[in-house]
Design an enzyme around this catalytic site. Structure first.
Site, mmCIF file in Angstrom:
data_model
loop_
_atom_site.group_PDB
_atom_site.id
_atom_site.type_symbol
_atom_site.label_atom_id
_atom_site.label_comp_id
_atom_site.label_asym_id
_atom_site.label_seq_id
_atom_site.Cartn_x
_atom_site.Cartn_y
_atom_site.Cartn_z
ATOM 1 N N CYS A 172 0.826 -1.210 0.000
ATOM 2 C CA CYS A 172 0.000 0.000 0.000
ATOM 3 C C CYS A 172 0.857 1.255 0.000
ATOM 4 O O CYS A 172 0.550 2.235 -0.675
ATOM 5 C CB CYS A 172 -0.933 0.000 1.214
ATOM 6 S SG CYS A 172 -2.232 -1.251 1.147
ATOM 7 N N CYS A 321 14.111 1.193 -6.743
ATOM 8 C CA CYS A 321 12.685 1.398 -6.461
ATOM 9 C C CYS A 321 12.588 2.321 -5.256
ATOM 10 O O CYS A 321 13.438 3.196 -5.061
ATOM 11 C CB CYS A 321 11.978 0.065 -6.226
ATOM 12 S SG CYS A 321 12.592 -0.876 -4.810
#
Length: 364
Positions: A172, A321
């Site tokens: 999330c 990332c």
């Protein structure tokens, strides 16, 4: 005063022992409404601390709780709402070694976790203990809710017989979630929890509710036990089976630090070396912050096989990332495909911002 519940149902709630795994986006509404309903004993499992970024969706916590453990914060919120609730805190990350001990003694399990390994573990443990498990999942604008109970119907393994490829689904925090979605999905989870405790109504056992917050629509699909699925008899190494093991490559040849990357970029600008810095995040993440000199080739496109023409095999590649988990997964996948000149950035964008860019700089 509701005839279907009555004093008998309220006594059942008072005598119930419910374990909520995760005091985050889904655990927040579940814990508050279970406490308000008068559930006698609430167990909470969490090993995280409250971060500022949590507050957009984890409404059981507030600004004053940032830096505290989520267990302490959730306990205080439940106590303020209903001091008659007995709260049992489990400061642990569930594993195959401790899950049976932690979950034993509870009548009902509510799964508010956000990764596949934990969901398989919780469902399998509930099956071994013979208790029902209320499950929910959220991602961006989409939510899912169901009830698993192997004694009487399907389990999580009937819904997802196999875990997705390692790193293919961001968390999330990485992929984003519409904050209000937690309330919609969490309220359905606690609704079924109360119905299971009181014995009223029809639960979601054998059904999965799908919620699309963008369209404000609910739909339902049926779910049944797979007759060929072997019953759960023992717990396994879920992180390994779900491809969630620690960083696939830990040797220095496959991982670089942010300071090493900064030096490499300086040398590339001077024409001394050449390499491609590949950002494997989503476009929306890159809009917030990016490393100068990088280019976007998202993880999803790489796993789907749509981006190999953008990743030359005859050049050095450095992947990054947000925190390093997705780039590590992409690294392993590219190595599997025969790439030999590829590394990934340890700590990802977070380490770059805090170490290389000006410390304490606000990300805009």
């Amino acid at each position: 005063m509701i005839p279907e519940i009555g004093t008998l149902g309220q006594r059942r709630l008072k005598n119930a022992r419910v374990l909520v795994v995760g005091a985050g986006g889904l655990g927040s509404p579940v814990l508050l409404y279970l406490a308000a309903a008068g559930v006698g004993t609430l167990g909470i499992v969490d090993d995280d601390v409250v971060d500022l970024s949590n507050l957009q969706r984890q409404v059981i916590h507030g600004m004053n709780d940032v830096g505290r453990t989520k267990l302490e914060s959730a306990h205080d919120a439940v106590a303020r709402l209903n001091p008659l609730v007995t709260v049992q805190l489990h400061d642990a990350r569930l594993t195959a070694q401790n899950a049976l001990d932690v979950m034993a003694g509870y009548d009902l399990i509510v799964d508010g976790t956000d990764n596949f390994a934990s969901r398989y573990l919780i469902s399998d443990t509930a099956a071994l203990l013979g208790v029902p498990c209320v499950w929910g999942a959220i991602y961006r604008f989409d939510g899912q809710v169901s009830v698993f109970w192997e004694k009487h119907g399907p389990t999580y393994r009937d819904l997802y017989p196999e875990a997705p490829p390692a790193g293919s689904m961001p968390s999330c925090a990485e992929g984003g979630v519409f904050g209000m979605l937690c309330a919609a999905v969490g309220s359905m989870m606690v609704t079924d929890a109360v119905k299971l405790i009181t014995g009223v109504g029809r639960t979601l056992l054998g059904r999965v509710l799908l919620f699309d917050a963008l369209a404000s629509s609910w739909r339902e699909i049926g779910l049944s036990q797979d007759p060929d699925r072997a019953p759960v008899t023992a717990l396994a190494d879920y992180e390994l089976s779900c491809g969630l093991a620690p960083t696939p490559m830990t040797d220095s040849d496959a991982t670089i630090t942010v300071r090493e990357l900064a030096t490499m970029l300086e040398r590339r600008d001077a024409g001394l070396i050449d390499f491609d810095l590949i950002d494997v995040r989503e476009p929306s993440e890159r809009e917030i912050e990016s490393i100068p000199g990088s280019r976007l080739v998202s993880q999803g496109r790489i796993f789907a096989g749509d981006a190999e023409h953008e990743l030359p095999r005859d050049r050095d590649l450095v992947l990054h990332c947000t925190a390093g988990s997705r780039s590590a997964a992409v690294l392993a996948e590219l190595q599997r495909r025969g790439y030999s000149r590829v590394k990934h950035l340890h700590g990802g964008m977070r380490a770059w911002v805090t170490t290389v860019q000006t410390p304490n700089r606000e990300i805009r």
